[in-house]
Design a protein around this motif. Structure first.
Motif, PDB file in Angstrom:
ATOM      1  N   MET A 159     -48.720   4.170  15.128  1.00 57.64           N
ATOM      2  CA  MET A 159     -48.523   3.040  14.229  1.00 57.64           C
ATOM      3  C   MET A 159     -47.250   2.292  14.583  1.00 57.64           C
ATOM      4  N   PRO A 160     -47.342   1.084  15.166  1.00 59.16           N
ATOM      5  CA  PRO A 160     -46.146   0.250  15.275  1.00 59.16           C
ATOM      6  C   PRO A 160     -45.931  -0.497  13.964  1.00 59.16           C
ATOM      7  N   LEU A 161     -44.761  -0.326  13.367  1.00 62.99           N
ATOM      8  CA  LEU A 161     -44.488  -0.914  12.060  1.00 62.99           C
ATOM      9  C   LEU A 161     -43.151  -1.640  12.086  1.00 62.99           C
ATOM     10  N   ALA A 162     -43.166  -2.935  11.840  1.00 64.92           N
ATOM     11  CA  ALA A 162     -41.909  -3.655  11.641  1.00 64.92           C
ATOM     12  C   ALA A 162     -41.240  -3.094  10.384  1.00 64.92           C
ATOM     13  N   PRO A 163     -39.906  -3.087  10.326  1.00 69.45           N
ATOM     14  CA  PRO A 163     -39.211  -2.466   9.192  1.00 69.45           C
ATOM     15  C   PRO A 163     -39.689  -2.911   7.804  1.00 69.45           C
ATOM     16  N   TYR A 210     -49.861  -7.168  22.865  1.00 75.34           N
ATOM     17  CA  TYR A 210     -50.712  -7.404  24.034  1.00 75.34           C
ATOM     18  C   TYR A 210     -50.525  -6.296  25.068  1.00 75.34           C
ATOM     19  N   ARG A 211     -49.475  -6.378  25.869  1.00 72.02           N
ATOM     20  CA  ARG A 211     -49.309  -5.413  26.960  1.00 72.02           C
ATOM     21  C   ARG A 211     -49.042  -4.006  26.425  1.00 72.02           C
ATOM     22  N   ALA A 212     -48.183  -3.909  25.398  1.00 70.73           N
ATOM     23  CA  ALA A 212     -47.862  -2.599  24.819  1.00 70.73           C
ATOM     24  C   ALA A 212     -48.799  -2.243  23.680  1.00 70.73           C
ATOM     25  N   GLY A 213     -49.826  -3.079  23.476  1.00 74.52           N
ATOM     26  CA  GLY A 213     -50.777  -2.842  22.399  1.00 74.52           C
ATOM     27  C   GLY A 213     -52.169  -2.582  22.930  1.00 74.52           C
ATOM     28  N   TRP A 214     -53.025  -3.621  22.897  1.00 74.98           N
ATOM     29  CA  TRP A 214     -54.424  -3.385  23.286  1.00 74.98           C
ATOM     30  C   TRP A 214     -54.582  -3.167  24.791  1.00 74.98           C
ATOM     31  N   GLN A 215     -53.729  -3.823  25.622  1.00 80.72           N
ATOM     32  CA  GLN A 215     -53.960  -3.710  27.061  1.00 80.72           C
ATOM     33  C   GLN A 215     -53.702  -2.296  27.584  1.00 80.72           C
ATOM     34  N   VAL A 216     -52.552  -1.716  27.260  1.00 76.10           N
ATOM     35  CA  VAL A 216     -52.292  -0.346  27.705  1.00 76.10           C
ATOM     36  C   VAL A 216     -53.344   0.593  27.140  1.00 76.10           C
ATOM     37  N   SER A 217     -53.872   0.274  25.974  1.00 75.16           N
ATOM     38  CA  SER A 217     -54.880   1.132  25.347  1.00 75.16           C
ATOM     39  C   SER A 217     -56.190   1.133  26.126  1.00 75.16           C
ATOM     40  N   VAL A 218     -56.713  -0.057  26.451  1.00 74.49           N
ATOM     41  CA  VAL A 218     -58.019  -0.100  27.119  1.00 74.49           C
ATOM     42  C   VAL A 218     -57.929   0.374  28.562  1.00 74.49           C
ATOM     43  N   LEU A 219     -56.732   0.389  29.128  1.00 74.28           N
ATOM     44  CA  LEU A 219     -56.562   0.938  30.477  1.00 74.28           C
ATOM     45  C   LEU A 219     -56.563   2.464  30.481  1.00 74.28           C
ATOM     46  N   VAL A 254     -58.773   1.191  19.945  1.00 76.56           N
ATOM     47  CA  VAL A 254     -57.941   0.142  19.366  1.00 76.56           C
ATOM     48  C   VAL A 254     -58.550  -0.329  18.056  1.00 76.56           C
ATOM     49  N   ILE A 255     -57.703  -0.485  17.042  1.00 82.35           N
ATOM     50  CA  ILE A 255     -58.122  -1.120  15.790  1.00 82.35           C
ATOM     51  C   ILE A 255     -57.223  -2.337  15.587  1.00 82.35           C
ATOM     52  N   PRO A 256     -57.750  -3.550  15.790  1.00 78.45           N
ATOM     53  CA  PRO A 256     -56.933  -4.750  15.606  1.00 78.45           C
ATOM     54  C   PRO A 256     -56.629  -4.974  14.121  1.00 78.45           C
ATOM     55  N   VAL A 257     -55.379  -5.264  13.816  1.00 83.05           N
ATOM     56  CA  VAL A 257     -54.971  -5.568  12.447  1.00 83.05           C
ATOM     57  C   VAL A 257     -54.461  -7.011  12.441  1.00 83.05           C
ATOM     58  N   SER A 258     -55.168  -7.883  11.723  1.00 79.57           N
ATOM     59  CA  SER A 258     -54.806  -9.307  11.755  1.00 79.57           C
ATOM     60  C   SER A 258     -53.958  -9.721  10.558  1.00 79.57           C
ATOM     61  N   THR A 259     -54.094  -9.021   9.452  1.00 82.76           N
ATOM     62  CA  THR A 259     -53.271  -9.313   8.273  1.00 82.76           C
ATOM     63  C   THR A 259     -52.767  -8.000   7.706  1.00 82.76           C
ATOM     64  N   PHE A 260     -51.612  -8.053   7.065  1.00 83.46           N
ATOM     65  CA  PHE A 260     -51.035  -6.822   6.538  1.00 83.46           C
ATOM     66  C   PHE A 260     -51.155  -6.775   5.022  1.00 83.46           C
ATOM     67  N   TYR A 262     -48.944  -5.555  15.644  1.00 80.99           N
ATOM     68  CA  TYR A 262     -48.219  -6.695  16.199  1.00 80.99           C
ATOM     69  C   TYR A 262     -49.210  -7.696  16.785  1.00 80.99           C
ATOM     70  N   PRO A 263     -48.866  -8.981  16.774  1.00 82.34           N
ATOM     71  CA  PRO A 263     -49.805 -10.002  17.250  1.00 82.34           C
ATOM     72  C   PRO A 263     -50.175  -9.817  18.721  1.00 82.34           C
ATOM     73  N   PHE A 264     -51.452  -9.999  19.033  1.00 81.25           N
ATOM     74  CA  PHE A 264     -51.920  -9.890  20.413  1.00 81.25           C
ATOM     75  C   PHE A 264     -51.255 -10.911  21.329  1.00 81.25           C
ATOM     76  N   ALA A 265     -50.752 -12.002  20.785  1.00 78.94           N
ATOM     77  CA  ALA A 265     -50.136 -13.038  21.610  1.00 78.94           C
ATOM     78  C   ALA A 265     -48.725 -12.663  22.045  1.00 78.94           C
ATOM     79  N   HIS A 266     -48.180 -11.593  21.513  1.00 78.31           N
ATOM     80  CA  HIS A 266     -46.825 -11.170  21.852  1.00 78.31           C
ATOM     81  C   HIS A 266     -46.880  -9.867  22.638  1.00 78.31           C
ATOM     82  N   ASN A 267     -45.877  -9.647  23.436  1.00 78.88           N
ATOM     83  CA  ASN A 267     -45.895  -8.506  24.339  1.00 78.88           C
ATOM     84  C   ASN A 267     -46.156  -7.190  23.623  1.00 78.88           C
TER      85      ASN A 267
END
Length: 522
Positions: free
Chosen positions: A266-270, A229-238, A243-249, A221-226
């Motif tokens: 793995m967070p995956l949109a349907p 961001y908060r439920a992605g890389w931020q909770v991870s580094v805390l 973390v492995i950033p995925v910018s394109t699918f 999911y995009p880092f600019a969205h919750n």
């Protein structure tokens, strides 16, 4: 008492996990100690630019290690992060930056055919002093500078000066302002304090993702969205997670990443989940490392939940939930062991830290099973929109519950179901129609891969439903056959009066259907 400074909490994690990999990218690894050092360098550079506590600084770029370094650098310097989604364009970014009064923007130079720097320079943003190119070289021109050029300014500020700024951080500092998507009006800024952000991250770790330092998390999911961001890389580094950033699918790349990196979460949109299910090489790839697949954001069929469990293994948890920008993340979640029907047809139970109820137009709580508006109260719920007292006043009940704008109901077991956005509901001859409910039924028609329903004007009934359908491969569906099936399966007023077949549903950055785009179609 637990430290309520987001950056100081990160520093604790960095010291505990110093030699572990914090971020892995195709260009190399960044350890936790390296991530702290890089973010401190940027923090000192921002102090050299005269950044004061609370100054707003935006990031407009795709998921990357540099994005995370910039965000942590902003928080080290006491700034307020303003993330901007990469699907937005110049005029939309201009509105957010002007509302926030941003002094600095970190951005990619270009992604695909879109040039972020040119888009910024073309707009009227009086407060904007500096544009920092995240992925550029060393050249600088006017207010546009490279990341390297910014880093070079750190030498003018001592480590002690940065430590003093970090020490000033408090739990009630506004650490970020995420602007809502604006699907029902002008985007509104949602400020979150450091204490709220940390609380939300702890809930994400303990009640939803069950993260440990052994986890390897591909943030799709995009880092600019919750969600990213908060439920992605931020909770991870805390919490010492890799973390492995995925910018394109791209389905093949993602499948091979799971095997090569031994991904666990793995967070995956349907639509992405379905692409993995349907991939011809999927059975040849070892996916056994995955312990949790989080999907949701739109209606999903029971068969997709069952297929995901088959693909990743019987022990893998498939999870859905419900959250908002205004609640710093999740409100509800399904739990390990929930049946596929619960995962697909509900968004699970309320989190322990939140009060959730269904209310009517008078804000009084409704009985179990009755559809109304979802209202939520708790420590991670926003206190008010940024510089928008009118929207704030309209968003809360007299007893302090935030009105989500989402219609839903709760069953006798405490499982919540989202029927739709209140504003997406339409009236057919005086009957309430909730698109998500109708979509869930049509999803059961063989040959339907994806479906979205909207209300369109009708001279006789006021409004009627229109279904947009993406067919499964080789499906033999017609408008007439779909409508005939619906007439057998649902009340007459719910039956769509027209059907449009399209190649793909338009989606926003978090995988939800962009119904405003459907309404613009003929």
């Amino acid at each position: 008492m637990t430290d309520q400074s987001i950056y100081r909490r990160f520093q604790q994690s960095a010291r505990i996990h110093a030699d572990r990999i914090a971020i892995r990218t195709s260009s190399g690894d960044l350890s936790y100690s390296g991530l702290e050092s890089a973010s401190r360098d940027l923090g000192r550079a921002l102090l050299a630019l005269g950044i004061e506590r609370g100054d707003r600084i935006a990031i407009w770029g795709v998921n990357s290690a540099q994005w995370t370094v910039a965000a942590l650098g902003i928080q080290a310097a006491g700034g307020t992060l303003v993330p901007i989604g990469t699907r937005l364009r110049g005029r939309e970014a201009e509105g957010i930056l002007n509302d926030a009064g941003a002094r600095i923007v970190f951005c990619d130079e270009q992604f695909g055919s879109f040039n972020f720097v040119e888009a910024l320079l073309e707009r009227n943003i009086p407060t904007l002093e500096t544009i920092v190119i995240l992925d550029g070289g060393s050249a600088s021109e006017g207010k546009v500078i490279s990341l390297d050029a910014l880093r070079s300014k750190a030498a003018a500020v001592s480590e002690e000066a940065l430590d003093q700024r970090i020490a000033q951080a408090a739990g009630d500092d506004i650490v970020d302002i995420i602007f809502t998507s604006g699907t029902t009006g002008k985007p509104k800024g949602v400020p979150m304090t450091s204490a709220q952000s940390l609380f939300a991250c702890d809930v994400q770790r303990d009640e939803i993702a069950f993260l440990t330092p052994d986890d390897i998390f591909a943030v799709t999911y995009p880092f600019a969205h919750n969600a990213g961001y908060r439920a992605g890389w931020q909770v991870s580094v805390l919490n010492g997670v890799r973390v492995i950033p995925v910018s394109t699918f791209e389905p093949t790349d993602l499948l091979h990443m799971i095997e090569a990196e031994k991904l666990t979460f793995m967070p995956l949109a349907p639509p992405i989940a379905q692409a993995i299910i349907d991939h011809p090489d999927r059975s040849k790839i070892d996916l056994s490392s995955v312990r949790l697949v989080a999907t949701g954001g739109t209606t999903i069929p029971v068969r997709q939940v069952e297929e995901l469990r088959d693909v990743f293994g019987a022990g893998t948890v498939v999870q859905t939930g419900y959250g908002l920008t205004e609640t710093a993340g999740s409100v509800t979640t399904t739990l390990p062991g929930d049946a596929p029907e619960i995962v697909a047809r509900t968004v699970g139970r309320a989190l322990k830290s939140l009060d959730v109820k269904i209310v009517g137009p008078d804000h009084q709580e409704l009985p179990v099973g009755e559809v109304g508006e979802i209202a939520v109260r708790g420590p991670q719920v926003l206190k008010g929109y940024y510089k928008n007292p009118e929207a704030t006043a309209a968003a809360f009940t007299a007893d302090g519950f935030f009105l989500t704008g989402d219609a839903g109901w709760v069953d006798e077991h405490g499982n919540y179901s989202i029927t739709d956005r209140i504003k997406d509901m339409y009236l057919v001859g005086g009957f309430n129609c909730y698109p998500a409910e109708i979509e869930g039924m049509i999803q059961g028609l063989p040959g339907v891969a994806r479906v979205a329903v909207i209300g369109v004007d009708d001279q006789r009934l006021g409004q009627v439903g229109r279904a947009f359908i993406v067919k499964s491969p080789n499906a033999d569906l017609t408008e007439e056959s779909v409508i005939a099936w619906c007439r057998k399966e649902m009340a007459n007023y719910k039956v769509p009066r027209s059907v449009r077949f399209i190649d793909a549903l338009p989606l926003n950055a978090t995988g939800k259907v962009a119904k405003v785009e459907l309404r613009a179609m003929d």
